[in-house]
Design a protein around this motif. Structure first.
Motif, PDB file in Angstrom:
ATOM      1  N   SER A 111       0.486  -1.038   0.342  1.00  0.00           N
ATOM      2  CA  SER A 111       0.267   0.491  -0.103  1.00  0.00           C
ATOM      3  C   SER A 111       1.276   1.615   0.004  1.00  0.00           C
ATOM      4  O   SER A 111       2.238   1.377   0.488  1.00  0.00           O
ATOM      5  N   ASP A 112       0.530   2.464  -0.162  1.00  0.00           N
ATOM      6  CA  ASP A 112       0.862   3.864  -0.036  1.00  0.00           C
ATOM      7  C   ASP A 112       1.415   3.765   0.733  1.00  0.00           C
ATOM      8  O   ASP A 112       2.482   4.401   1.190  1.00  0.00           O
ATOM      9  N   ASP A 113       0.827   3.803   1.959  1.00  0.00           N
ATOM     10  CA  ASP A 113       0.887   4.052   3.315  1.00  0.00           C
ATOM     11  C   ASP A 113       2.324   2.880   3.909  1.00  0.00           C
ATOM     12  O   ASP A 113       3.230   3.636   4.303  1.00  0.00           O
ATOM     13  N   THR A 114       1.901   1.861   3.394  1.00  0.00           N
ATOM     14  CA  THR A 114       3.301   0.806   4.101  1.00  0.00           C
ATOM     15  C   THR A 114       4.800   1.687   2.976  1.00  0.00           C
ATOM     16  O   THR A 114       5.733   1.473   3.685  1.00  0.00           O
ATOM     17  N   LEU A 115       4.638   1.921   1.981  1.00  0.00           N
ATOM     18  CA  LEU A 115       5.711   2.158   0.707  1.00  0.00           C
ATOM     19  C   LEU A 115       6.272   3.624   2.253  1.00  0.00           C
ATOM     20  O   LEU A 115       7.415   4.122   1.447  1.00  0.00           O
ATOM     21  N   ASN A 116       5.210   4.573   2.120  1.00  0.00           N
ATOM     22  CA  ASN A 116       5.990   5.713   2.700  1.00  0.00           C
ATOM     23  C   ASN A 116       6.322   5.698   3.811  1.00  0.00           C
ATOM     24  O   ASN A 116       7.453   5.911   3.749  1.00  0.00           O
ATOM     25  N   SER A 117       5.988   4.880   5.219  1.00  0.00           N
ATOM     26  CA  SER A 117       6.388   4.248   6.048  1.00  0.00           C
ATOM     27  C   SER A 117       8.199   3.605   5.884  1.00  0.00           C
ATOM     28  O   SER A 117       9.010   3.991   6.998  1.00  0.00           O
ATOM     29  N   ILE A 118       7.736   2.934   5.198  1.00  0.00           N
ATOM     30  CA  ILE A 118       9.295   2.595   5.094  1.00  0.00           C
ATOM     31  C   ILE A 118      10.662   2.969   4.123  1.00  0.00           C
ATOM     32  O   ILE A 118      11.533   2.766   4.804  1.00  0.00           O
ATOM     33  N   ILE A 119       9.912   3.535   1.946  1.00  0.00           N
ATOM     34  CA  ILE A 119      10.866   4.453   2.517  1.00  0.00           C
ATOM     35  C   ILE A 119      10.634   6.484   3.337  1.00  0.00           C
ATOM     36  O   ILE A 119      12.791   7.114   3.385  1.00  0.00           O
ATOM     37  N   THR A 120      10.853   6.694   4.414  1.00  0.00           N
ATOM     38  CA  THR A 120      10.358   7.968   5.103  1.00  0.00           C
ATOM     39  C   THR A 120      11.869   7.963   5.511  1.00  0.00           C
ATOM     40  O   THR A 120      12.123   7.224   6.736  1.00  0.00           O
ATOM     41  N   GLY A 121      12.674   8.738   5.242  1.00  0.00           N
ATOM     42  CA  GLY A 121      13.885   9.116   6.399  1.00  0.00           C
ATOM     43  C   GLY A 121      15.147   7.859   6.196  1.00  0.00           C
ATOM     44  O   GLY A 121      16.345   8.881   6.787  1.00  0.00           O
ATOM     45  N   ARG A 122      14.920   7.194   5.256  1.00  0.00           N
ATOM     46  CA  ARG A 122      16.155   6.499   4.494  1.00  0.00           C
ATOM     47  C   ARG A 122      16.937   7.087   3.338  1.00  0.00           C
ATOM     48  O   ARG A 122      17.704   6.547   3.220  1.00  0.00           O
ATOM     49  N   GLU A 123      16.620   8.141   3.033  1.00  0.00           N
ATOM     50  CA  GLU A 123      17.260   8.201   1.612  1.00  0.00           C
ATOM     51  C   GLU A 123      17.362   7.376   1.056  1.00  0.00           C
ATOM     52  O   GLU A 123      18.511   7.403   0.259  1.00  0.00           O
ATOM     53  N   LEU A 124      17.011   6.889   0.200  1.00  0.00           N
ATOM     54  CA  LEU A 124      17.017   6.214  -0.222  1.00  0.00           C
ATOM     55  C   LEU A 124      17.743   6.413  -1.875  1.00  0.00           C
ATOM     56  O   LEU A 124      16.782   7.223  -2.440  1.00  0.00           O
ATOM     57  N   MET A 125      18.186   5.603  -2.708  1.00  0.00           N
ATOM     58  CA  MET A 125      18.871   6.094  -3.616  1.00  0.00           C
ATOM     59  C   MET A 125      17.435   6.167  -4.978  1.00  0.00           C
ATOM     60  O   MET A 125      17.165   4.823  -5.294  1.00  0.00           O
ATOM     61  N   THR A 126      17.243   6.487  -5.735  1.00  0.00           N
ATOM     62  CA  THR A 126      15.979   7.608  -6.292  1.00  0.00           C
ATOM     63  C   THR A 126      16.439   6.409  -7.509  1.00  0.00           C
ATOM     64  O   THR A 126      17.533   6.189  -8.064  1.00  0.00           O
TER      65      THR A 126
END
Ligand SMILES: [Zn+2]
Ligand SMILES: [Zn+2]
Length: 254
Positions: free
Chosen positions: A50-65
């Motif tokens: 879900s969008d929520d899951t995705l957001n909570s996983i990537i938020t604050g992690r500064e993953l490479m785009t």
């Protein structure tokens, strides 16, 4: 920790490589740009993210785009060490340009296109360890220069703990050996000063040993031994108590 695993990541069967800043699909053992994660999980594995899951996983992690991974791919020609979480394969490497692939047919194609007239068998190296961290447009096989080495994160506690244990062992060994040496030196010095070796020369060693032996329990000498032992224990106890009081005083002053 280098590899992040938590409840949310487990739900979508992914992990995060904190050093590389990549999210990795554990079904493919390959990185997925965050922009394509939901599509990848759904189309390839029927996993709903879900969008929520995705957001909570990537938020604050500064993953490479996707764009930064594309730049990384362009500028990377080999890997220093194995990248955690990514599948390792054995394949062929072109000696002419460093191009890697686990598929022989793809290597002969590479020679037809890039090194016309050269023999692929002669100009390739076999049994090369390699990783292709991403798929699709980002796919590129990269040779692992030192496949026995795993990438080490300075903040990886377990690695540091291992180093600390090694250092402590080394210190302990050094201490033990100098301790023994000192003892030997002390003994030699003692013997040299007192000249015990001369003093006991010509005497009955058995008799000397009996004289120097620890007193038996019913022996009056044993009581003297006990008393002196108690005396020293008491002194040491007093010192210990004193030390604690002093420490408390210092602590309360501080
Ligand atoms: Zn996958
Ligand atoms: Zn080549």
């Amino acid at each position: 920790m280098l590899i992040v695993e938590n409840e949310e990541l487990r739900k979508i069967e992914c992990i995060i490589n904190e050093k590389m800043k990549w999210i990795i699909c554990t079904r493919c053992d390959r990185g997925i740009p965050p922009e394509y994660l939901q599509t990848h999980l759904w189309t390839k594995h029927k996993i709903d993210c879900s969008d929520d899951t995705l957001n909570s996983i990537i938020t604050g992690r500064e993953l490479m785009t996707f764009e930064s991974i594309k730049a990384w791919k362009k500028n990377t020609f080999a890997l220093e060490a194995v990248i955690g979480g990514i599948a390792v394969e054995t394949g062929h490497k072109c000696i002419e340009c460093g191009h890697c692939t686990p598929v022989w047919g793809s290597m002969t194609d590479h020679f037809v296109k890039n090194h016309e007239g050269k023999d692929a068998r002669e100009c390739t190296e076999a049994d090369v360890q390699m990783q292709a961290p991403f798929g699709g447009e980002l796919k590129k096989w990269l040779e692992i220069i030192d496949s026995s080495a795993m990438e080490v994160d300075e903040e990886n506690e377990s690695a540091w703990d291992a180093v600390k244990v090694l250092l402590a062992k080394k210190r302990r060994r050094a201490r033990a050996s100098t301790g023994r040496e000192e003892n030997v030196r002390l003994l030699n010095g003692f013997v040299a000063r007192t000249r015990w070796d001369i003093l006991i020369e010509g005497h009955d060693k058995k008799q000397l040993r009996a004289l120097a032996a620890i007193a038996k329990e019913k022996d009056p000498l044993h009581k003297v031994m006990k008393v002196s032992e108690k005396y020293f224990t008491e002194i040491s106890d007093k010192l210990r108590v004193g030390d604690v009081l002093l420490r408390r005083k210092i602590e309360s002053e501080g």
